[in-house]
Each structure stands twice: as C-alpha cells, then as structure tokens.
Enzyme design. Sequence first.
Site, mmCIF file in Angstrom:
data_model
loop_
_atom_site.group_PDB
_atom_site.id
_atom_site.type_symbol
_atom_site.label_atom_id
_atom_site.label_comp_id
_atom_site.label_asym_id
_atom_site.label_seq_id
_atom_site.Cartn_x
_atom_site.Cartn_y
_atom_site.Cartn_z
ATOM 1 C CE1 TYR A 56 10.295 19.875 -9.106
ATOM 2 C CE2 TYR A 56 10.274 21.856 -8.380
ATOM 3 C CZ TYR A 56 10.561 20.945 -8.993
ATOM 4 O OH TYR A 56 12.293 21.074 -9.411
ATOM 5 C CB THR A 57 1.919 21.774 -6.256
ATOM 6 O OG1 THR A 57 1.945 22.818 -7.317
ATOM 7 C CG2 THR A 57 2.983 22.275 -5.372
#
Length: 830
Positions: free
Chosen positions: A122-123
């Site tokens: 996600y990051t």
Amino acid sequence: MKDPSREIIQVNIEEELKSSYLDYSMSVIVGRALPDVRDGLKPVHRRILFAMYILNNDWNKAYKKSARIVGDVIGKYHPHGDSAVYDAIVRMAQKFSLRYMLIDGQGNFGSVDGDSAAAMRYTEVRMSKIAHELLNDLEKNTVEFLPNYDGTEYIPEILPAKIPNLLINGSSGIAVGMATNIPPHNLNEVINGCLAYIDNNDITLEELIKHIPGPDFPTAAIINGKSGIEEAYRTGKGKIYIRAQNQIEKNKKNKKESIVFNEIPYQVNKSRLIEKIAELVKEKRIDGITALRDESDKDGMRIVIEIKREAIAEVILNQLYSLTQLQISFGINMVALCQGQPKTLSLKEILKNFLSHRQEIIIRRSLFELNKVRNRIHILEGLNMALININAIIEIIKNSVNSIDAKKIIIQKNWKSEKINYLAKKHEYYFSEKQAQAILDLRLHKITNLEQEKIIMEHNDLIKKTKELKEILENPKKMFEVIKSELLSIQNNFSDKRRTKITENHSDINMEDLINQEDVVVTLSHSGYVKYQPLSDYNAQRRGGKGKSAAKIKEEDFIESLVIANTHDTILCFSSRGILYWMKVYQLPESSRHARGRPIVNLLPLSPKERITAILPVHKYQDNLNIFMTTAHGIVKKSSLSQFKKPRFAGIIAINLHANDELIGVALTDGNNNIMLFTQNGKVVQFLENSVRTMGRTASGVKGIKIKKNDKVVSLIVPKNKGSILIATKNGYGKRTKISDFPIKSRATQGVISIKITKKNGKIIGAIQVIEKDQIMMITDAGTLVRIRVSEVGVLKRNTQGVILIRTSKNEKVVALQKIVDPMIEKIDL
C-alpha cells in the site's frame, strides 16, 4: 563405492565452536548491526538507497511501491527477510525516527503512538532530496563495488556521502558482544564542526562543543545537563537525560492549573506513556491529577494533565519525571565500523574519519574527471587539427572505399600545421584511432566557423579544468577548500534550526522532595537482609516485656545491626573487608515488621565473601567531624569525615584490615572526645581520642586495646559529659554504670572490668551510652524486639552481673542493642 567414514573429518568441538561463533559474530558486526563511520549506514540501509538509485526513484520523480524496492533489495543484493527490509524503509521515512529523513514516504508509515505502518503493497516511497547527497558521484568511480550474493550484481562497498550522516541521523544496533547507540545531531551544527576541524585539526573538545553543543532529536524535548554530552564526545560513551518539554497553563474560568506537554523524549511511545500516567493515578502513586487528555493532532503533540486546585504543579511534575518516561536516560555508545573493525569513537574521531572519507572520494572523483577531461581534450585536439585540414579530410573520405579504409588513411597520414604549434611537434601530427573515429563521426554543420570556435573554446576550458583538477590532487589545501565548499552548499540547502534545547546543568529529580521525612528503624540481619520500617510501629514496653517481632527471618538467621535514622539520612555501610558503601535510607526497602526485607547484596556491589558489619547514619557532612573506627582485634583508626563525602557505587577503602580481622564499630567524633572500647569478655578501656592521629583512608590504624585469646571488641562508644553506660549480654541481662566509674587509661592497655561475666548472664553483645529519658531497643536472634525505658534499668557498679532486661526463650540469644534518643520519644505514642 566410497566409504563415507573416510570422508568424515575429525575436529575438536571446542575449536570448532570458537571458530564458528567468531565467524558468526563478525558477520553480524560487519554485515548487519553496526553502521560505517564514513556514510553512517548499515548494509541494509545502503542496499535500499542503492536500489532506489538504480531505479531512478529520485526525490523529484514519481513514487514507487515499497514492495518494489523491497523486492529489488532481496532479489538483487541480499536475501534479507522482507519484513527486515521494509522495517528499515519505514524507519527512514518516519519524521519522528530520523532527524533528516532519507526516504520520502506516501501513505501510513506508523506514528509516535506505536501504530504499525501499512503493508508494503500500500505504501509508496522515493528518495528524499538530502538522500541524494549520500549517492552523488557514485558513477564517477569514487567507491569500490562488490559482487552480490550470487555474483550477478554489484553494489557499492560504501556510499560517497557528502553529508556526515552518522552524526546527523545517528544509529542504534545490537551486535554480538557490543552495541551502538549514536544520537542524531543538527546538520548546521555538525557542518560547522567539520569546518572548524578542517581549519584546525588540533581543535580542543571545548572549542568543538561550541559548534556542536549536543544531540538534536527529531522529537525535540530537552537535554537535562551538559556533563553527559561532554563525556560522550570525549570518550565515545556517556549518558544524557532527555526530559519532556512542558508548560503550565491556568484556566481563566476555574483558576485550575494544567500541565501541558508538547514534546516528549526520543523514541518514547506516546500512547504507552499516557497509559502509564493513568495507571499511576489509578494506583494513587501520583495524587492530585483530575484529568488526562491526548489533544494531539496534525498541528502537533499536546498531552494535557489537569490537576487539583490545591495541588502543586511542580511536585506532580517531579513525580511524573521520576515515575514515567517523561524523562529518560539515553546511553550514548558511539561504536561504528572503522576500516572494517568495530571501534568506540570520540566526536573528533568521527569527524576525522568522515573528512578522510571525503578526501578519498574527491581524490577518486578528481582522477576520474581528469581522465575524462584528458580523453575529451584528446578528441578536441583531433577535431581541431581536422578542421584546419578539413579539405584534405573530406578528400580522403570521398576517395575511400569505406569508413574503415578512411580511418586507416587518416591515422597513417602525417599531418602538418603551422597554425597550431602546441598540437604538433616540429609541425607533425598523427591522429589516434579514437580521434580518427571522432572525425568520421563529425557532422557537416560542425565545420562552420562558429562550431570551430566552440571547439577551441571548449578545449581551452578543459585545459583550465585539467589544471584545477591537478591542483586539487597535488595541493591538500585546495582539496579541503573543495570539501568546505561542498559542505557549505549542503548547509545552505538543508540546514534548519535546532529542535532540542540543552540546559546548562543537570537538574536531578530530587527524590528527597518526594519522600516524607520520618524516623525509622533500619535493621540488617546476619544473612544480609536489610529493610526499614517506621519507628512509630513500636510502642514502649516495660522492662521484662516479651516485645514485638521486628522481622520475619529464617531459623538460621538473626538480626545483627539496628540503627535509628531519618528517611533522608545517608547510611554509611562498612563491610567486613573495610570497604565503605553509601545508601540513602529511602533507597532501602520499606517492609512490615513481619517481612524479611531484601538481601543487601542486591543493593550494594559486595564480593562473594564480603558482608556488611557496621552501619552508621549520617544526617549532614561536617568538615570538623571524624569517623572513628575499631576492629574486632582492637585496632582503632580516625579519618576525616570529608574523606568519605563523595559516594562511589563500587565503594572506597575505609580501613586496611589485618588477616582475620573485621570492622565492628564506627562513630562520629570531633577530635576531642574520649573513646571507650568494650570486649565480649567484660573488659573496657577508655582513652583520649587525640592520642590517635588522623589517618588517610587506606591506613591500617593503631592498637586501641590489648585483646586476650578468645576475646574481641564488641562496642565502640564516644561518651558525652553526662549519662551512663548501658551494657547488655547474650542472655538478656544488663545494667547501667556511671561513666565516671570507668577510669581513663592509656591507649593499647588491657583495660578494666565493665561487667561481671557469668554463665547466667552470658557474654556482652553491646554497650551504649544513655540518659534517664532515653529508651532502648533489644533484638534477639529469633527476631523478637523489645523496647525499654532506660529509667527502668538500675544503675550498678562495674563489677556486677546486671539484671534481666528481656526474658528470652530457650536457646534464644540477644544479638543487638540500640538507643532511641529523647527527640524521637516525643514523637511516638507511649
């Protein structure tokens, strides 16, 4: 078929373990846990930044998924665990972990509350702008490259590192048998320190600290005192105290005060901190707090503690600093790899190694650039000569079968020119293969006059560049000018204001402010269990009473020493080896009458066969007082109290003892007292204190009384002008005798009878000076304590056996005797 047994190599398991463990240790130290002093990075951080560099994951380009970076690091450079790599990425992207973030993160990268970062899928990340300063010039052969784990990729051994990253971002890690914990610093200050070191390699630490006053943490807060900083900068090891920044706000409506914290110490979990404060309030260990709120938001941290109207904010603040992580100690241990070996480094050594690294980088970069410039000059010379002879060159190309044929003719031909004497010796010139190829690659528009001028201008500029590079390589002064110029450029681009404040002097939390002053009974058992309990727990009893239990002890143990002291007093603990240790009374465990207490070996650094034989409470150190000591063999010694003023955890020598002797008594004197020594067989000698000279701490002393076989000194008394001597024996007998009944003799004599010793009363266990209003305490080896008014004990002559003071059970013996003075009597319930 081969015999497997013949292929087995017999080795010594001890040697194999040593060798294997050493290999493992060095692998952890060099390849995992410790940063390099040159770029301040551990291998995993170096691999991450290099992977981002290869991917062009620059600060001014699009973010890339963290998982992509993790995959490249694991797949290309080193088979770390994916979580280890991602955790390192997360930390480099947290503004509360690194003073100058090396990774610019997008997404959830955790919080100061201890929240975990989002999953790597996600990051997104990219290098921060300042991280490029670690990697600049990497393509200019400035560092060595090493093969990866399978030899398919190469990774830099170290980064060029224009910034002193080890100091500005710090580092922490645990290796095998060693650890490192380097705090972060302010970039502006560190660069100023580097510049000062360049100007003066012999700069003193005091001068260096003017430029680098101390660590600068990303979470700001306050460093409490400079002494730990100076020690760490000098030796590489030290301890500093970090305290939360606070302000006291007053509510205009209800006039109540609140303590507000906007900054907390480095690496403290805010959520757990608040939970701890709430727990302390619930357990009533901190009183006066009415509300606790976390008002932190995107604009900053704000912890609000509301207090009662009658509460004193400073007192609560001291309790919070003492009992929570609002104040922490930060152990500085500046260990880093220096030339491949772990080393504890001082501040100057770190700066020296960083600047030496920059020297090496600039040398390699200059050589690379010089070689590149020379190659370009060589090409430009060829182009220049070709343009002068352009018609002949064109004719050769037109008449050649192909480019290979043209190149061959151009190389073999002797070219003459009168215009460019610096190119051709004796007006002769031969083109090299590279020059010939450059001529063939020349576009037609380059033969214009304007383009010819550009080539000449570029050639002249490169000649100047060559001179500059040679000067850098040949002149150290010029090289350091380049280093300074680069550091100043970084300072202009990235410097910011200091966040962490530093107080001039360390302000200790005064524990005595948090401890109530009260009179207590301090007991030490024969097995070494120590405790204190309030004096008010005991009520006075009549002579002959059975008493209260002073301590619950094992059958083989008994109370050996007892003193009355105040909780704020210092207890001087004299050991059987003649060593003196210090403790505050409130540092001892407070226990009930029925508790055993705590082993004193857990509180003091005693050796295996060492035990505490005498304890002395000191309320205030005075220069005109002495400590007078006596041993079981009758040796006495007098030393100034000021020699014992500075506590040391490891203790100091109080007296040098002879073989099989031990210290049994200590007293405070003023130099003009009389001294009385009582032996267990009923002898006493009284002599003048001034007959014993003042000695140093390590002296052995002089003879105080002649001791017969099977006898020993049990008590030391410094008699006052009035009163009497109360003597107690093992079987519970005792008496009072006037001081005037004891004649003054010379030191080192046999003495006179103090009490008549019989089987009925037993040997003397102790003697004390008392007055009519005093009370005494007696303790038996069964742990029974009885409190007696002195007025109930009869006054008898020296040569008498005394009366019953305490009725003991069968096989029970009295082991300790202590006086309770008049001021204490007034405070207790009679």
